[in-house]
Design a protein around this motif. Structure first.
Motif, PDB file in Angstrom:
ATOM      1  N   ALA A 475       0.829  -1.205   0.000  1.00 26.59           N
ATOM      2  CA  ALA A 475       0.000   0.000   0.000  1.00 26.59           C
ATOM      3  C   ALA A 475       0.867   1.260   0.000  1.00 26.59           C
ATOM      4  O   ALA A 475       0.553   2.250  -0.680  1.00 26.59           O
ATOM      5  N   LEU A 476       1.970   1.239   0.751  1.00 26.32           N
ATOM      6  CA  LEU A 476       2.886   2.374   0.781  1.00 26.32           C
ATOM      7  C   LEU A 476       3.459   2.648  -0.611  1.00 26.32           C
ATOM      8  O   LEU A 476       3.479   3.793  -1.081  1.00 26.32           O
ATOM      9  N   CYS A 477       3.915   1.589  -1.287  1.00 20.85           N
ATOM     10  CA  CYS A 477       4.485   1.751  -2.623  1.00 20.85           C
ATOM     11  C   CYS A 477       3.438   2.241  -3.628  1.00 20.85           C
ATOM     12  O   CYS A 477       3.723   3.097  -4.476  1.00 20.85           O
ATOM     13  N   ARG A 478       2.244   1.709  -3.524  1.00 22.16           N
ATOM     14  CA  ARG A 478       1.189   2.111  -4.460  1.00 22.16           C
ATOM     15  C   ARG A 478       0.886   3.611  -4.307  1.00 22.16           C
ATOM     16  O   ARG A 478       0.684   4.317  -5.292  1.00 22.16           O
ATOM     17  N   SER A 479       0.890   4.084  -3.058  1.00 24.22           N
ATOM     18  CA  SER A 479       0.596   5.494  -2.824  1.00 24.22           C
ATOM     19  C   SER A 479       1.717   6.405  -3.302  1.00 24.22           C
ATOM     20  O   SER A 479       1.477   7.547  -3.695  1.00 24.22           O
ATOM     21  N   LYS A 480       2.951   5.907  -3.289  1.00 24.28           N
ATOM     22  CA  LYS A 480       4.099   6.733  -3.662  1.00 24.28           C
ATOM     23  C   LYS A 480       4.496   6.591  -5.125  1.00 24.28           C
ATOM     24  O   LYS A 480       5.012   7.540  -5.739  1.00 24.28           O
ATOM     25  N   LEU A 481       4.280   5.397  -5.693  1.00 24.72           N
ATOM     26  CA  LEU A 481       4.857   5.081  -6.997  1.00 24.72           C
ATOM     27  C   LEU A 481       3.843   4.730  -8.069  1.00 24.72           C
ATOM     28  O   LEU A 481       4.188   4.696  -9.262  1.00 24.72           O
ATOM     29  N   GLY A 482       2.615   4.410  -7.693  1.00 24.54           N
ATOM     30  CA  GLY A 482       1.644   3.961  -8.676  1.00 24.54           C
ATOM     31  C   GLY A 482       1.697   2.457  -8.868  1.00 24.54           C
ATOM     32  O   GLY A 482       2.579   1.767  -8.347  1.00 24.54           O
ATOM     33  N   PRO A 483       0.763   1.910  -9.652  1.00 23.76           N
ATOM     34  CA  PRO A 483       0.607   0.451  -9.715  1.00 23.76           C
ATOM     35  C   PRO A 483       1.738  -0.283 -10.434  1.00 23.76           C
ATOM     36  O   PRO A 483       2.068  -1.415 -10.055  1.00 23.76           O
ATOM     37  N   VAL A 484       2.324   0.305 -11.476  1.00 23.61           N
ATOM     38  CA  VAL A 484       3.334  -0.431 -12.256  1.00 23.61           C
ATOM     39  C   VAL A 484       4.552  -0.771 -11.410  1.00 23.61           C
ATOM     40  O   VAL A 484       5.091  -1.881 -11.467  1.00 23.61           O
ATOM     41  N   LYS A 485       5.023   0.183 -10.601  1.00 24.86           N
ATOM     42  CA  LYS A 485       6.243  -0.022  -9.824  1.00 24.86           C
ATOM     43  C   LYS A 485       5.992  -0.689  -8.470  1.00 24.86           C
ATOM     44  O   LYS A 485       6.942  -1.043  -7.766  1.00 24.86           O
ATOM     45  N   THR A 486       4.747  -0.857  -8.111  1.00 25.81           N
ATOM     46  CA  THR A 486       4.428  -1.475  -6.824  1.00 25.81           C
ATOM     47  C   THR A 486       4.709  -2.974  -6.858  1.00 25.81           C
ATOM     48  O   THR A 486       4.327  -3.661  -7.810  1.00 25.81           O
ATOM     49  N   PRO A 487       5.394  -3.499  -5.842  1.00 23.18           N
ATOM     50  CA  PRO A 487       5.666  -4.946  -5.828  1.00 23.18           C
ATOM     51  C   PRO A 487       4.384  -5.770  -5.876  1.00 23.18           C
ATOM     52  O   PRO A 487       3.386  -5.434  -5.229  1.00 23.18           O
ATOM     53  N   LYS A 488       4.456  -6.834  -6.642  1.00 29.68           N
ATOM     54  CA  LYS A 488       3.334  -7.784  -6.668  1.00 29.68           C
ATOM     55  C   LYS A 488       3.316  -8.621  -5.392  1.00 29.68           C
ATOM     56  O   LYS A 488       2.279  -9.133  -4.994  1.00 29.68           O
ATOM     57  N   SER A 489       4.503  -8.770  -4.788  1.00 29.79           N
ATOM     58  CA  SER A 489       4.586  -9.520  -3.535  1.00 29.79           C
ATOM     59  C   SER A 489       5.751  -9.002  -2.704  1.00 29.79           C
ATOM     60  O   SER A 489       6.702  -8.418  -3.240  1.00 29.79           O
ATOM     61  N   VAL A 490       5.663  -9.232  -1.397  1.00 31.24           N
ATOM     62  CA  VAL A 490       6.719  -8.859  -0.457  1.00 31.24           C
ATOM     63  C   VAL A 490       7.059 -10.078   0.380  1.00 31.24           C
ATOM     64  O   VAL A 490       6.167 -10.698   0.980  1.00 31.24           O
ATOM     65  N   LEU A 491       8.333 -10.438   0.400  1.00 31.02           N
ATOM     66  CA  LEU A 491       8.807 -11.578   1.179  1.00 31.02           C
ATOM     67  C   LEU A 491       9.673 -11.062   2.321  1.00 31.02           C
ATOM     68  O   LEU A 491      10.324 -10.016   2.196  1.00 31.02           O
ATOM     69  N   PHE A 492       9.719 -11.788   3.401  1.00 31.07           N
ATOM     70  CA  PHE A 492      10.487 -11.363   4.568  1.00 31.07           C
ATOM     71  C   PHE A 492      11.589 -12.380   4.884  1.00 31.07           C
ATOM     72  O   PHE A 492      11.373 -13.589   4.806  1.00 31.07           O
ATOM     73  N   GLU A 493      12.773 -11.851   5.227  1.00 30.06           N
ATOM     74  CA  GLU A 493      13.896 -12.687   5.651  1.00 30.06           C
ATOM     75  C   GLU A 493      14.535 -12.068   6.881  1.00 30.06           C
ATOM     76  O   GLU A 493      14.620 -10.833   6.997  1.00 30.06           O
ATOM     77  N   GLU A 494      15.017 -12.910   7.756  1.00 35.42           N
ATOM     78  CA  GLU A 494      15.646 -12.417   8.985  1.00 35.42           C
ATOM     79  C   GLU A 494      16.903 -11.616   8.675  1.00 35.42           C
ATOM     80  O   GLU A 494      17.190 -10.612   9.331  1.00 35.42           O
ATOM     81  N   ALA A 495      17.675 -12.066   7.650  1.00 33.69           N
ATOM     82  CA  ALA A 495      18.895 -11.350   7.276  1.00 33.69           C
ATOM     83  C   ALA A 495      19.150 -11.560   5.789  1.00 33.69           C
ATOM     84  O   ALA A 495      19.168 -12.697   5.314  1.00 33.69           O
TER      85      ALA A 495
END
Length: 521
Positions: A475-495
């Protein structure tokens, strides 16, 4: 000027001041100069009395005052310094010793187990010297110094074209190339540093990141000013903060990943940073929000440099005053995403694939000319020609320049994502995500996707103990960058994976998704 001339300048203006300080060891400028002269005399004698035959001198050691003195002794002898990162993979280090045609190796005893492989792999190797004491079958540093008794100290004439160092390009995508850096390149680097960041009256420079990379390179301008160079073994955020306070550090270099670790540390506000004048960062841009936070915490001292092994450190510079002005003025805050303007002895332009210099505001490859540019890759004429097309050094970075001459890096050329026919520069997306308070670090990559070709994907390392969701970052990316540049997914890693110098290995993350495929984009 020779590299060693700058150290000798420091010794002339501050002979009794500590020059090199590390845990349990300290050398004044007079002591360090005497030590380097004896090392140089012995190396020349072991090369048959000819400084031109000293060849490549490598130092494989943790950050330590004696190790730095050994590399200074090597360059005083007329040798070519080949930096070996103590935190690098042994296979990569041994491979680079071979690439650089190493003749003399100063080694710390903790790496003695690699000597059989080194001797087997590096046919040019003739001398191995143990820095920190006796070692079976190896000349000790004390033995080498004893051999210098009564020998003349070499005093080579200055030659800006003489090879002074062979720096590795990194090797994250294959065998590391050896970058030929001349005495003229080092002279330019030191002169530009002093012009951009005039030293304090009694400077104290902290070497925390590996001395074989940018942190070590920036020690040479400090030594020329008679600085007290304090060397700690590793860039641990808490140890760095303690050292700044304890040693009254005026200048230091760190990669952004370590600075993020400092900003996220629970003891960040426990230390006095009032001695700082230049807190230098490079390797990648910092997220503007975290950069603004750093200015609030450390003061108006942040200084960004941009360069690479082939054109080291100071192709562009964003000064502390420019940082502070951008952080204080909403009309200028965008400049916190810049790496600054071209430095005194460097020309920087933006170029298209046909060799045309582009107008301000247009995106293309960042290209460089000037005294900082390397003399080519060692024994790699084809690779040299490839990065030197149209008479410019090609950095491989994509960027643009604004009307005031500030340069903005948007990506590595090879890291551009093409999704649904649109170009997405991953650094733009990373800067938005990195600005979230719960994000420590992130990389944005394109992963294979049957619909989009490449799907924009963020891999995030959260701040320890903080919570953030994929939906929140999208949602943060969509508000700042628009739909094309917004990640389709976000993954999390400890390091996230890092290189031995602390740089995040985006390619290693990307390769997980593309491994085994016929195409890589």
């Amino acid at each position: 000027m020779r590299i060693i001339d700058f150290f000798d300048r420091g010794a002339a203006i501050a002979p009794d001041r500590e020059a090199l300080v590390s845990a349990g060891h300290s050398l004044t400028y007079t002591e360090a100069r005497t030590l380097t002269c004896r090392i140089a005399a012995a190396l020349v004698a072991r090369a048959g009395g000819d400084p031109a035959a000293v060849g490549t001198v490598a130092v494989w050691s943790p950050n330590h005052a004696l190790a730095f003195a050994c590399l200074l002794g090597g360059v005083r002898a007329g040798g070519v310094w080949a930096p070996i990162n103590a935190r690098g993979h042994a296979d990569d280090n041994i491979d680079f010793l071979d690439t650089a045609d190493c003749r003399t190796l100063f080694i710390h005893s903790s790496f003695a187990g690699y000597l059989p492989r080194i001797r087997e792999t590096v046919p040019t190797l003739e001398d191995v010297i143990c820095i920190d004491g006796p070692l079976d079958g190896v000349l000790s540093l004390d033995d080498l110094l004893n051999q210098a008794e009564g020998l003349p100290v070499p005093d080579l004439r200055p030659d800006p074209n003489r090879l002074a160092a062979l720096f590795p390009t990194g090797g994250t995508t294959g065998r590391s190339k050896a970058v030929r850096l001349t005495e003229g390149v080092w002279t330019a680097l030191i002169a530009i540093t002093h012009a951009a960041m005039p030293p304090a009256d009694r400077p104290v420079y902290l070497v925390a990141a590996p001395m074989t990379h940018a942190a070590g390179a920036m020690a040479f301008p400090a030594l020329a000013a008679g600085a007290r160079v304090v060397i700690i073994e590793r860039a641990d955020p808490l140890e760095v903060m303690e050292a700044i306070d304890r040693e009254k550090v005026t200048d230091l270099f760190l990669p952004p990943t370590v600075i993020y670790g400092m900003l996220g540390h629970p003891r960040l506000r426990d230390f006095d940073y009032g001695s700082l004048r230049h807190f230098i960062y490079a390797a990648s841009p910092m997220a503007p929000d975290k950069l603004a936070e750093a200015i609030r915490v450390f003061g108006p001292v942040m200084a960004q440099t941009y360069g690479q092994a082939e054109a080291p450190m100071l192709c562009t510079f964003l000064s502390p005053a420019e940082h502070a002005a951008a952080a204080a003025d909403p009309a200028l805050v965008h400049r916190l995403a810049s790496c600054g303007r071209p430095t005194l002895l460097t020309r920087v332009e933006i170029m298209d694939d046909d060799g045309n210099v582009l107008p301000r505001g247009e995106r293309g490859e960042i290209v460089v000319r000037g005294d900082l540019v390397m003399a080519g890759y060692h024994k790699r004429p084809e690779a040299t020609a490839e990065v030197s097309q149209f008479g410019w050094h090609h950095t491989g970075d994509v960027g643009w320049m604004d009307a005031d001459g500030f340069v903005y890096i948007v990506d590595r050329k090879k890291d551009m994502i093409i999704t649904g026919g649109f170009n997405v520069y991953s650094a733009e997306v990373e800067n938005v995500i990195q600005g979230h308070a719960a994000v420590q670090n992130c990389v944005v990559i394109g992963v294979p996707d049957p619909k989009w070709g490449e799907a924009v994907t963020a891999v995030v390392e959260p701040v320890p103990g903080a919570e953030v969701t994929a939906e929140e970052l999208i949602a943060l990316c969509r508000s700042k960058l628009g739909p094309v540049k917004t990640p389709k997914s976000v993954l999390f890693e400890e390091a996230l994976p890092r290189s031995p110098v602390g740089k995040i290995l985006k390619r290693a993350v990307r390769d997980r998704f593309w491994s085994g495929r016929d195409r890589l984009v």
